[in-house]
Design a protein around this motif. Sequence first.
Motif, PDB file in Angstrom:
ATOM      1  N   TRP A  47       0.826  -1.140  -0.091  1.00  0.00           N
ATOM      2  CA  TRP A  47       0.007  -0.093  -0.036  1.00  0.00           C
ATOM      3  C   TRP A  47       0.955   1.279   0.131  1.00  0.00           C
ATOM      4  O   TRP A  47       0.463   2.301  -0.944  1.00  0.00           O
ATOM      5  CB  TRP A  47      -0.796   0.045   1.365  1.00  0.00           C
ATOM      6  N   LEU A  48       1.865   1.308   0.525  1.00  0.00           N
ATOM      7  CA  LEU A  48       3.027   2.155   0.526  1.00  0.00           C
ATOM      8  C   LEU A  48       3.439   2.670  -0.585  1.00  0.00           C
ATOM      9  O   LEU A  48       3.602   3.829  -0.963  1.00  0.00           O
ATOM     10  CB  LEU A  48       4.019   2.250   1.706  1.00  0.00           C
ATOM     11  N   MET A  49       3.879   1.442  -1.382  1.00  0.00           N
ATOM     12  CA  MET A  49       4.128   1.600  -2.726  1.00  0.00           C
ATOM     13  C   MET A  49       3.370   2.238  -3.644  1.00  0.00           C
ATOM     14  O   MET A  49       3.447   3.104  -4.861  1.00  0.00           O
ATOM     15  CB  MET A  49       4.570   0.222  -3.285  1.00  0.00           C
ATOM     16  N   VAL A  50       2.054   1.790  -3.458  1.00  0.00           N
ATOM     17  CA  VAL A  50       0.866   2.383  -4.238  1.00  0.00           C
ATOM     18  C   VAL A  50       0.791   3.978  -3.922  1.00  0.00           C
ATOM     19  O   VAL A  50       0.716   4.731  -5.025  1.00  0.00           O
ATOM     20  CB  VAL A  50      -0.541   1.691  -3.945  1.00  0.00           C
ATOM     21  N   GLY A  51       0.845   4.457  -2.783  1.00  0.00           N
ATOM     22  CA  GLY A  51       0.658   5.870  -2.495  1.00  0.00           C
ATOM     23  C   GLY A  51       1.855   6.451  -3.190  1.00  0.00           C
ATOM     24  O   GLY A  51       1.779   7.568  -3.587  1.00  0.00           O
ATOM     25  N   ALA A  52       3.256   5.849  -2.837  1.00  0.00           N
ATOM     26  CA  ALA A  52       4.581   6.295  -3.445  1.00  0.00           C
ATOM     27  C   ALA A  52       4.259   6.662  -4.985  1.00  0.00           C
ATOM     28  O   ALA A  52       4.801   7.956  -5.554  1.00  0.00           O
ATOM     29  CB  ALA A  52       5.603   5.692  -2.817  1.00  0.00           C
ATOM     30  N   VAL A  53       3.759   5.706  -5.540  1.00  0.00           N
ATOM     31  CA  VAL A  53       3.693   5.934  -7.102  1.00  0.00           C
ATOM     32  C   VAL A  53       2.691   7.276  -7.250  1.00  0.00           C
ATOM     33  O   VAL A  53       3.162   7.847  -8.274  1.00  0.00           O
ATOM     34  CB  VAL A  53       3.367   4.468  -7.815  1.00  0.00           C
ATOM     35  N   GLY A  54       1.712   7.253  -6.815  1.00  0.00           N
ATOM     36  CA  GLY A  54       0.677   8.316  -7.005  1.00  0.00           C
ATOM     37  C   GLY A  54       1.398   9.480  -6.825  1.00  0.00           C
ATOM     38  O   GLY A  54       0.938  10.350  -7.504  1.00  0.00           O
ATOM     39  N   VAL A  55       2.171   9.661  -5.615  1.00  0.00           N
ATOM     40  CA  VAL A  55       2.598  11.161  -5.295  1.00  0.00           C
ATOM     41  C   VAL A  55       3.671  11.348  -6.277  1.00  0.00           C
ATOM     42  O   VAL A  55       4.025  12.337  -6.503  1.00  0.00           O
ATOM     43  CB  VAL A  55       2.949  10.743  -3.801  1.00  0.00           C
ATOM     44  N   ALA A  56       4.645  10.292  -6.584  1.00  0.00           N
ATOM     45  CA  ALA A  56       5.626  10.718  -7.611  1.00  0.00           C
ATOM     46  C   ALA A  56       5.051  11.139  -8.859  1.00  0.00           C
ATOM     47  O   ALA A  56       5.949  11.773  -9.657  1.00  0.00           O
ATOM     48  CB  ALA A  56       6.379   9.283  -7.673  1.00  0.00           C
ATOM     49  N   SER A  57       3.851  10.766  -9.242  1.00  0.00           N
ATOM     50  CA  SER A  57       3.382  11.143 -10.552  1.00  0.00           C
ATOM     51  C   SER A  57       3.065  12.528 -10.972  1.00  0.00           C
ATOM     52  O   SER A  57       3.278  13.038 -11.875  1.00  0.00           O
ATOM     53  CB  SER A  57       2.100  10.420 -11.046  1.00  0.00           C
ATOM     54  N   VAL A  58       2.945  13.338  -9.652  1.00  0.00           N
ATOM     55  CA  VAL A  58       3.009  14.801  -9.930  1.00  0.00           C
ATOM     56  C   VAL A  58       3.972  15.425 -10.222  1.00  0.00           C
ATOM     57  O   VAL A  58       4.112  16.303 -11.285  1.00  0.00           O
ATOM     58  CB  VAL A  58       2.241  15.496  -8.405  1.00  0.00           C
ATOM     59  N   LEU A  62       5.225  17.422 -13.855  1.00  0.00           N
ATOM     60  CA  LEU A  62       5.632  18.995 -13.673  1.00  0.00           C
ATOM     61  C   LEU A  62       6.928  18.672 -14.480  1.00  0.00           C
ATOM     62  O   LEU A  62       7.191  20.018 -15.144  1.00  0.00           O
ATOM     63  CB  LEU A  62       5.753  19.358 -12.537  1.00  0.00           C
ATOM     64  N   MET A  63       7.845  17.743 -14.502  1.00  0.00           N
ATOM     65  CA  MET A  63       9.059  17.833 -15.035  1.00  0.00           C
ATOM     66  C   MET A  63       9.052  17.405 -16.675  1.00  0.00           C
ATOM     67  O   MET A  63       9.894  18.022 -17.341  1.00  0.00           O
ATOM     68  CB  MET A  63      10.227  16.978 -14.092  1.00  0.00           C
ATOM     69  N   TRP A  64       8.463  16.367 -16.673  1.00  0.00           N
ATOM     70  CA  TRP A  64       8.542  15.613 -18.193  1.00  0.00           C
ATOM     71  C   TRP A  64       7.305  15.833 -19.002  1.00  0.00           C
ATOM     72  O   TRP A  64       7.020  15.016 -19.856  1.00  0.00           O
ATOM     73  CB  TRP A  64       8.954  14.269 -17.896  1.00  0.00           C
ATOM     74  N   ALA A  69      11.601  13.699 -25.126  1.00  0.00           N
ATOM     75  CA  ALA A  69      12.892  12.934 -24.442  1.00  0.00           C
ATOM     76  C   ALA A  69      12.704  12.304 -23.090  1.00  0.00           C
ATOM     77  O   ALA A  69      12.962  10.973 -23.056  1.00  0.00           O
ATOM     78  CB  ALA A  69      14.008  13.913 -24.400  1.00  0.00           C
ATOM     79  N   GLY A  70      12.006  12.855 -22.498  1.00  0.00           N
ATOM     80  CA  GLY A  70      11.629  12.352 -21.084  1.00  0.00           C
ATOM     81  C   GLY A  70      10.597  11.354 -21.356  1.00  0.00           C
ATOM     82  O   GLY A  70      10.774  10.068 -20.703  1.00  0.00           O
ATOM     83  N   GLY A  71       9.606  11.361 -22.332  1.00  0.00           N
ATOM     84  CA  GLY A  71       8.794  10.118 -22.589  1.00  0.00           C
ATOM     85  C   GLY A  71       9.387   8.971 -22.840  1.00  0.00           C
ATOM     86  O   GLY A  71       9.383   7.875 -22.419  1.00  0.00           O
ATOM     87  N   VAL A  72      10.618   9.117 -23.902  1.00  0.00           N
ATOM     88  CA  VAL A  72      11.366   8.121 -24.227  1.00  0.00           C
ATOM     89  C   VAL A  72      12.189   7.532 -23.218  1.00  0.00           C
ATOM     90  O   VAL A  72      12.373   6.356 -23.044  1.00  0.00           O
ATOM     91  CB  VAL A  72      12.294   8.487 -25.451  1.00  0.00           C
ATOM     92  N   ALA A 115       2.993  10.746 -15.985  1.00  0.00           N
ATOM     93  CA  ALA A 115       4.382  11.707 -16.227  1.00  0.00           C
ATOM     94  C   ALA A 115       4.204  12.284 -17.471  1.00  0.00           C
ATOM     95  O   ALA A 115       4.492  13.582 -17.455  1.00  0.00           O
ATOM     96  CB  ALA A 115       5.714  11.090 -16.013  1.00  0.00           C
ATOM     97  N   LEU A 116       3.711  11.785 -18.373  1.00  0.00           N
ATOM     98  CA  LEU A 116       3.612  12.546 -19.834  1.00  0.00           C
ATOM     99  C   LEU A 116       2.038  13.235 -19.859  1.00  0.00           C
ATOM    100  O   LEU A 116       2.209  14.059 -20.268  1.00  0.00           O
ATOM    101  CB  LEU A 116       3.909  11.233 -20.844  1.00  0.00           C
ATOM    102  N   ALA A 117       1.077  12.527 -19.267  1.00  0.00           N
ATOM    103  CA  ALA A 117      -0.284  13.101 -19.654  1.00  0.00           C
ATOM    104  C   ALA A 117      -0.931  13.678 -18.578  1.00  0.00           C
ATOM    105  O   ALA A 117      -1.774  14.447 -18.634  1.00  0.00           O
ATOM    106  CB  ALA A 117      -1.090  11.980 -20.249  1.00  0.00           C
TER     107      ALA A 117
END
Length: 696
Positions: A47-58, A62-64, A69-72, A115-117
């Motif tokens: 569950w912590l990993m699921v939350g971490a992935v969601g938080v990391a997506s924001v 913003l970065m890519w 190139a970031g998408g690739v 991260a892309l959309a």
Amino acid sequence: MTRSKSSSTPGSPDAEKRHDEQLAGSASRSDLTGYVMHRAKPHLPPWLMVGAVGVASVPAYLMWGDSAAGGVGLTLASVALTGATWWAGRATTPQRRLHSAITVAAGSAWLTGAALAGPLAGPLPDMYAIGGPTLALSWNIRMVMRRNPDATGTESTDKGLLEKVGLARTMLGQARVEPNRVTVPYALPAGELTNDDVSKARGRLASALDVAPNAIRTNPDPDSAARGELVIVPVDALKGANQWPGPSAPGGSIGEPLNVGMYEHGDPLLMWMSGDPDVSRNAMHLLIMGMTGSGKSVSALDALAEILTRRDVVVWGSDPVKVTQTFGPLIPAFDWAALDMASTEAMVSALEAVIPARTGWLAAHSYTQWVPAAGEQQNDPAHSCRQDGRACSCSGMPYLVAWFEEAAKSLREGLDFTGIAQEARSAGVSLVVSMQRASGYQMPTDTRASLGSSWCHGVRDSGDAGFALPDAALDAGAAPEAWKDKRPGYSYLAANGVPESEWATPARSYNITTDDLSWVAREFADVRARIDDVTAAAAAKAAGSLFTNRAARIASLTGTAPVPSAGGGKEQPMTDNYSGEHLEDDDAQDADIDPQAELPVPAATLQLAPEPPAGTPERIDVSPEEAREVMAALLALFEEEGRETVGPKDFMEHCDRHGRSRGWVSGQIAQMVIAGRLAETGVTGRYRIVPQLVTA
């Protein structure tokens, strides 16, 4: 103002009681919370990993979000991470490996899309809300399923056992249970242990499981140094009587396997004598080894009984020690039985001579090695192997098995099997050497290495086992020293055609009786092949009367007439190599002689030495050339008398009269050896007479 009845002053009994109840309730709630947290902790990481992935997506968006190139890069990283997970899971079970790879692939793919959309674009929120908890719950379920309420602590016990014997962190796969046999796959921790460590731990495993030392065996994976199988056989299934079931292929070819016993798992113990190019199997040379009382002689009789029921093989057997005790009723079924050292020496010389003769015949008939077709009638109208150019119509060439029992005596007498072992396979010849201990003091290491296959019975110690069995069998758990002479007939067979996984599997030979052997010799006389002309001619030239009179010698030693072969039991007519022309023997030359007629007056006489005049010493000087003629005449005379071996003292009785010293006689004998008229034997000062064959 008046206090209520329920009120109480501090320190009163009611106040203390209420305080204790409050403390107990607080402690109870604290214990419950602690228990729940303790039970929930192992399930939190997914569950912590699921939350971490969601938080990391924001921040990833913003970065890519606007970067191609970031998408690739994110896509490549997702693929690489999934591949790394699959590679890292090779030491785990297939289910865990697949589950891990799917989880990483799904999570990295969602993170790349977010991260892309953007994490809230399109179906991404729904995928996160449904897929995230699903993956987390799948890992929670997997963890719950690990705990088996019906288990008896086996898993923890196995882990403790492996740690105790020095195999900590070894992963065990699903056990395969068979009657009296358990096979367990294992995977060792990468970089920490190898299959050699498992082999070294067999003794400790046997001690921990309280089974016999050779009840634990290993089958290493040939493609991996960290994988293999443990085989555990808790009960000796070979203790019961193991009666001979009869011939496995009566009237069949020697190319078919010989059934010589039974493995502990119930399969027949099979060996192959001849080679088979279709399956890349070489012909077998066999070392049979075991201490006194280990039952190797009974195993030999099992194999010989099988061989003597086949249609395209002949057997030469030697036993100068026990003579008729081992071979017993089978001796009349042999083509040649060498039961003394003189005959054994002649047999070795004959084998050396027949190899080039047989390979020449096989090459002339377009065979690169002996196959069952070579033992059949050769009727190829388009092929000619005859010197006169006529079409081939040769009789087949049967396979030849040369069996040397108690070979230690032959080796001590100076006989050398190395050349035969190195050259005989392609000639359709199998060499079998049986002895108690094939140490370097008794058998040259070159000979032992050239034999290739081994049938090892009980031995005194592990050092003796190393003289017979290959390292692969010993590393896998073969331990014939555990039997010594207490388990007659128990053996390991490491031979051509036998899977390497069976080299360390104990087997037991059949209990064949004297009546069984007599039945084989008698009932299959019409099935067995007779020796071919090419082999017979080469053997006769090398061994002389020790070969040509072999049937009479067998009869005189055993007191019985030889069992006739398919050729009627007669001695083979000798032929001149490939021409097929029969050489004249004594019976053919004397067929028209009337034994009652008067002897004719001789046209000439050979006078070895004139009678000395009365009163003069019996000594006449002759020229060296005349003395050599006398030596040749004496040798011919000895041969006519039926002598098989001669020495300088035999000639000195006559040559003293001609003024020739022992040194001169020894020199002439050496010249006869070089010329091929005499052959050395294992006895110092004795030489075997080699007949001079003359074609008709």
